[in-house]
Design an enzyme around this catalytic site. Structure first.
Site, PDB file in Angstrom:
ATOM      1  N   LYS A  46     -27.602 -20.306  -4.395  1.00 58.66           N
ATOM      2  CA  LYS A  46     -26.987 -21.586  -5.029  1.00 58.66           C
ATOM      3  C   LYS A  46     -26.005 -21.211  -5.949  1.00 58.66           C
ATOM      4  CE  LYS A  46     -27.457 -23.833  -8.871  1.00 58.66           C
ATOM      5  NZ  LYS A  46     -27.802 -24.747  -9.778  1.00 58.66           N
ATOM      6  N   LEU A  75     -21.436 -28.254  -6.781  1.00 64.39           N
ATOM      7  CA  LEU A  75     -20.528 -28.714  -7.760  1.00 64.39           C
ATOM      8  C   LEU A  75     -20.794 -30.136  -8.183  1.00 64.39           C
ATOM      9  CD1 LEU A  75     -17.382 -26.722  -6.437  1.00 64.39           C
ATOM     10  CD2 LEU A  75     -19.169 -26.015  -8.051  1.00 64.39           C
ATOM     11  N   LYS A  76     -21.759 -31.075  -7.401  1.00 63.40           N
ATOM     12  CA  LYS A  76     -21.911 -32.341  -7.945  1.00 63.40           C
ATOM     13  C   LYS A  76     -20.694 -33.160  -8.107  1.00 63.40           C
ATOM     14  CE  LYS A  76     -26.395 -31.240 -10.080  1.00 63.40           C
ATOM     15  NZ  LYS A  76     -26.374 -29.732 -10.041  1.00 63.40           N
ATOM     16  N   THR A  95     -10.113 -38.523  -4.643  1.00 63.91           N
ATOM     17  CA  THR A  95     -10.448 -37.207  -5.347  1.00 63.91           C
ATOM     18  C   THR A  95     -11.456 -36.474  -4.569  1.00 63.91           C
ATOM     19  OG1 THR A  95      -9.293 -38.335  -7.309  1.00 63.91           O
ATOM     20  CG2 THR A  95     -10.292 -36.186  -7.438  1.00 63.91           C
ATOM     21  N   ARG A 151     -41.121 -24.789 -10.800  1.00 64.40           N
ATOM     22  CA  ARG A 151     -41.507 -23.853 -11.630  1.00 64.40           C
ATOM     23  C   ARG A 151     -42.834 -23.379 -11.239  1.00 64.40           C
ATOM     24  NH1 ARG A 151     -37.127 -24.118 -13.011  1.00 64.40           N
ATOM     25  NH2 ARG A 151     -35.991 -24.314 -14.943  1.00 64.40           N
ATOM     26  N   GLY A 187     -34.323 -21.138 -10.217  1.00 67.53           N
ATOM     27  CA  GLY A 187     -33.420 -20.165 -10.816  1.00 67.53           C
ATOM     28  C   GLY A 187     -33.955 -19.345 -11.641  1.00 67.53           C
ATOM     29  N   ARG A 188     -34.270 -19.533 -13.040  1.00 75.47           N
ATOM     30  CA  ARG A 188     -34.566 -18.818 -14.039  1.00 75.47           C
ATOM     31  C   ARG A 188     -36.062 -17.975 -13.748  1.00 75.47           C
ATOM     32  NH1 ARG A 188     -32.713 -22.970 -18.705  1.00 75.47           N
ATOM     33  NH2 ARG A 188     -33.173 -24.373 -16.912  1.00 75.47           N
TER      34      ARG A 188
END
Length: 236
Positions: free
Chosen positions: A34, A61-62, A69, A184, A213-214
């Protein structure tokens, strides 16, 4: 329905070299990567293309703006050929429908079109946070409301917490793609996430993809951390 839950490593950094190192080292140990706001704004679209080479890309990118647009933005992003890309469900049915039309126009029927995912309620939000922005509903109620709207308007799937997987499956069936952040592994810090589950719990609940992620990128050995999560998913 039998499904294999796949792992997305969130490469959340403003450093192109750091993201490239993570992408290279994790190439054989995750199902996708991601790249989101932090990396894209700091490094640009050319860097997104370079770092994601050889990976399935979740371009997160939400997008959230008026329908024209957002549709134009998705058309501009099409050359990156992401497997998954995100808009906000709260943008409404017209924005979602126009987004789907833009992707279908950019990707002819004989090519692989990115899956359009609608973000429901951020995993950092709880009932108190929703009330702060004028939404008098529980996270589950709001996820279901936005999820039904998004799928009916043309989204391929949803971004939701693992806690909402079961009610979404009950309401919408097995077809929508459910991508689940806020994952997690046992023993990891929750950081700024509020509605979390372990990888195995999310897989058992019916997630198609989990985003981590982390717990991977900040681990002493990111590759070993990713492999441990993949093993947990395989045994779930």
């Amino acid at each position: 329905m039998s499904r294999r839950t796949r792992l997305i490593a969130a490469l959340d950094t403003a450093s192109r070299s750091t993201a490239q190192d993570w992408a290279d080292s994790l190439k054989n140990d995750v199902d996708a990567i991601k790249l989101g706001l932090e990396f894209t704004y700091a490094c640009g679209l050319d860097a997104v293309k370079t770092v994601s080479a050889g990976h399935e890309l979740f371009l997160d990118l939400k997008l959230h703006d008026i329908p024209h647009t957002v549709a134009s933005g998705l058309t501009a992003l099409a050359p990156l050929r992401p497997a998954l890309t995100t808009i906000h469900a709260s943008g409404g049915s017209e924005m979602i429908a126009r987004s789907r039309e833009a992707l279908e126009s950019a990707f002819p029927a004989d090519t692989k079109r990115p899956k359009l995912l609608a973000v429901t309620v951020l995993t950092s939000m709880n009932a108190e946070g929703l009330l702060d922005i004028g939404v008098n509903a529980t996270p589950q109620e709001q996820v279901l409301r936005l999820g039904k709207l998004a799928i009916s308007a043309g989204a391929d799937g949803l971004v939701c917490s693992a806690h909402e997987i079961a009610p979404l499956r009950d309401a919408l069936g097995d077809e929508p793609v459910l991508v689940v952040p806020g994952i997690r592994p046992a023993g990891s810090a929750s950081d700024d996430q509020k509605r979390i589950m372990t990888p195995g719990q999310a897989a058992q609940a019916g997630a198609d993809w989990i985003v981590v992620g982390r717990p991977i990128t900040k681990a002493a050995d990111p590759v070993l951390a990713a492999r441990a999560i993949m093993e947990e998913l395989a045994s779930a």
